[in-house]
Design a protein around this motif. Structure first.
Motif, mmCIF file in Angstrom:
data_model
loop_
_atom_site.group_PDB
_atom_site.id
_atom_site.type_symbol
_atom_site.label_atom_id
_atom_site.label_comp_id
_atom_site.label_asym_id
_atom_site.label_seq_id
_atom_site.Cartn_x
_atom_site.Cartn_y
_atom_site.Cartn_z
ATOM 1 N N ILE A 118 4.630 -36.036 -8.641
ATOM 2 C CA ILE A 118 4.364 -35.267 -7.419
ATOM 3 C C ILE A 118 5.527 -35.471 -6.453
ATOM 4 O O ILE A 118 5.911 -36.609 -6.172
ATOM 5 N N PRO A 119 6.091 -34.380 -5.955
ATOM 6 C CA PRO A 119 7.244 -34.514 -5.067
ATOM 7 C C PRO A 119 6.843 -35.089 -3.711
ATOM 8 O O PRO A 119 5.739 -34.869 -3.229
ATOM 9 N N VAL A 120 7.763 -35.845 -3.129
ATOM 10 C CA VAL A 120 7.578 -36.311 -1.759
ATOM 11 C C VAL A 120 8.117 -35.195 -0.875
ATOM 12 O O VAL A 120 9.312 -34.889 -0.908
ATOM 13 N N LEU A 121 7.242 -34.570 -0.124
ATOM 14 C CA LEU A 121 7.646 -33.450 0.722
ATOM 15 C C LEU A 121 8.208 -33.982 2.034
ATOM 16 O O LEU A 121 7.602 -34.834 2.679
ATOM 17 N N GLU A 122 9.357 -33.451 2.409
ATOM 18 C CA GLU A 122 10.029 -33.935 3.621
ATOM 19 C C GLU A 122 9.188 -33.681 4.865
ATOM 20 O O GLU A 122 9.111 -34.521 5.750
ATOM 21 N N GLU A 127 3.585 -28.012 -5.442
ATOM 22 C CA GLU A 127 3.684 -28.139 -3.986
ATOM 23 C C GLU A 127 2.322 -28.445 -3.371
ATOM 24 O O GLU A 127 2.216 -29.277 -2.465
ATOM 25 N N LEU A 128 1.274 -27.801 -3.874
ATOM 26 C CA LEU A 128 -0.066 -28.079 -3.351
ATOM 27 C C LEU A 128 -0.429 -29.545 -3.531
ATOM 28 O O LEU A 128 -0.951 -30.182 -2.614
ATOM 29 N N LEU A 129 -0.138 -30.100 -4.703
ATOM 30 C CA LEU A 129 -0.441 -31.510 -4.935
ATOM 31 C C LEU A 129 0.343 -32.403 -3.976
ATOM 32 O O LEU A 129 -0.180 -33.394 -3.466
ATOM 33 N N GLY A 130 1.584 -32.028 -3.688
ATOM 34 C CA GLY A 130 2.371 -32.775 -2.712
ATOM 35 C C GLY A 130 1.745 -32.751 -1.335
ATOM 36 O O GLY A 130 1.728 -33.760 -0.614
ATOM 37 N N ILE A 131 1.190 -31.602 -0.958
ATOM 38 C CA ILE A 131 0.515 -31.467 0.339
ATOM 39 C C ILE A 131 -0.763 -32.298 0.366
ATOM 40 O O ILE A 131 -1.019 -33.034 1.324
ATOM 41 N N LEU A 132 -1.564 -32.194 -0.696
ATOM 42 C CA LEU A 132 -2.826 -32.945 -0.753
ATOM 43 C C LEU A 132 -2.589 -34.448 -0.643
ATOM 44 O O LEU A 132 -3.314 -35.146 0.068
ATOM 45 N N ILE A 133 -1.571 -34.942 -1.348
ATOM 46 C CA ILE A 133 -1.280 -36.377 -1.342
ATOM 47 C C ILE A 133 -0.770 -36.824 0.029
ATOM 48 O O ILE A 133 -1.158 -37.876 0.537
ATOM 49 N N ALA A 134 0.100 -36.021 0.637
ATOM 50 C CA ALA A 134 0.704 -36.404 1.921
ATOM 51 C C ALA A 134 -0.254 -36.259 3.089
ATOM 52 O O ALA A 134 -0.298 -37.108 3.983
#
Length: 194
Positions: free
Chosen positions: A148-152, A91-98
């Motif tokens: 890495i998940p795409v966070l909604e 989840e952290l990686l998803g946040i960093l990327i987004a």
């Protein structure tokens, strides 16, 4: 390419180009986990492991019992603020990327107001495009290598994580560190006022 959905620290370490891209421009440095972090004391007392550092001296740490990739992540700044930023590494990686400017969203959150963070994001996205021209390429490289998940709604996920902080740092004198939510609002940044 990693085929499973849970990303581990070993997955990142096996991909030096991804590790480098996370270090810059995303300021998530696995080698900096080896620095001296004896100043970290958690309240309540909880087992922890520093997994990464950042350029300004802050640290990312997992806390609790179990495999690191499944533990919540606390971020401690070098300025005396700390809080939970993600429920796990993936989840952290998803946040960093987004939202690579996530720290600025917390700074301009008006004490933790989601609507202020969303407003700050409109300005920060533009600034990051100008200030970090290598960001899109680094993002593409990471996304091609890791699942890495795409966070909604990454801003809300970050907001909710910080709001649900259940563990923080305490200074040697016993003072509890401040929240990652700062009291500034986008209106306080003169460069954002038309």
């Amino acid at each position: 390419m990693v085929s499973h959905l849970v990303i581990t620290l070993d997955d990142i370490k096996r991909l030096p180009e991804v590790e480098d891209a996370l270090e810059w421009p995303f300021d998530f440095s696995l080698p900096r986990a080896a620095r001296q972090y004896d100043w970290i004391r958690l309240k309540p007392e909880t087992p922890f492991e520093v997994i990464a550092g950042e350029g300004t001296g802050g640290a990312f740490l997992v806390y609790g019992e179990g495999p690191p990739e499944f533990l919540p992540i606390l971020h401690a700044t070098s300025e005396g603020a700390a809080g939970k930023v993600a429920s796990n590494l993936t989840e952290l990686l998803g946040i960093l990327i987004a939202i690579p400017f996530w720290q600025d969203l917390l700074k301009f959150s008006g004490g933790g107001r989601l609507e202020e963070m969303r407003l700050a994001a409109t300005f920060m996205a533009r600034e990051y495009e100008e200030d970090y021209p290598d960001l899109p390429e680094a993002r593409e490289l990471i996304l091609a290598a890791l699942p890495i998940p795409v966070l909604e709604d990454p801003i809300k996920i970050l907001h909710d994580n910080v709001r649900s902080t259940d563990c923080t740092l305490v200074a040697e004198d016993g003072c509890v560190w401040e929240s990652l939510f700062n009291t500034f609002t986008p209106a306080d940044n003169r460069s954002w006022i038309p």
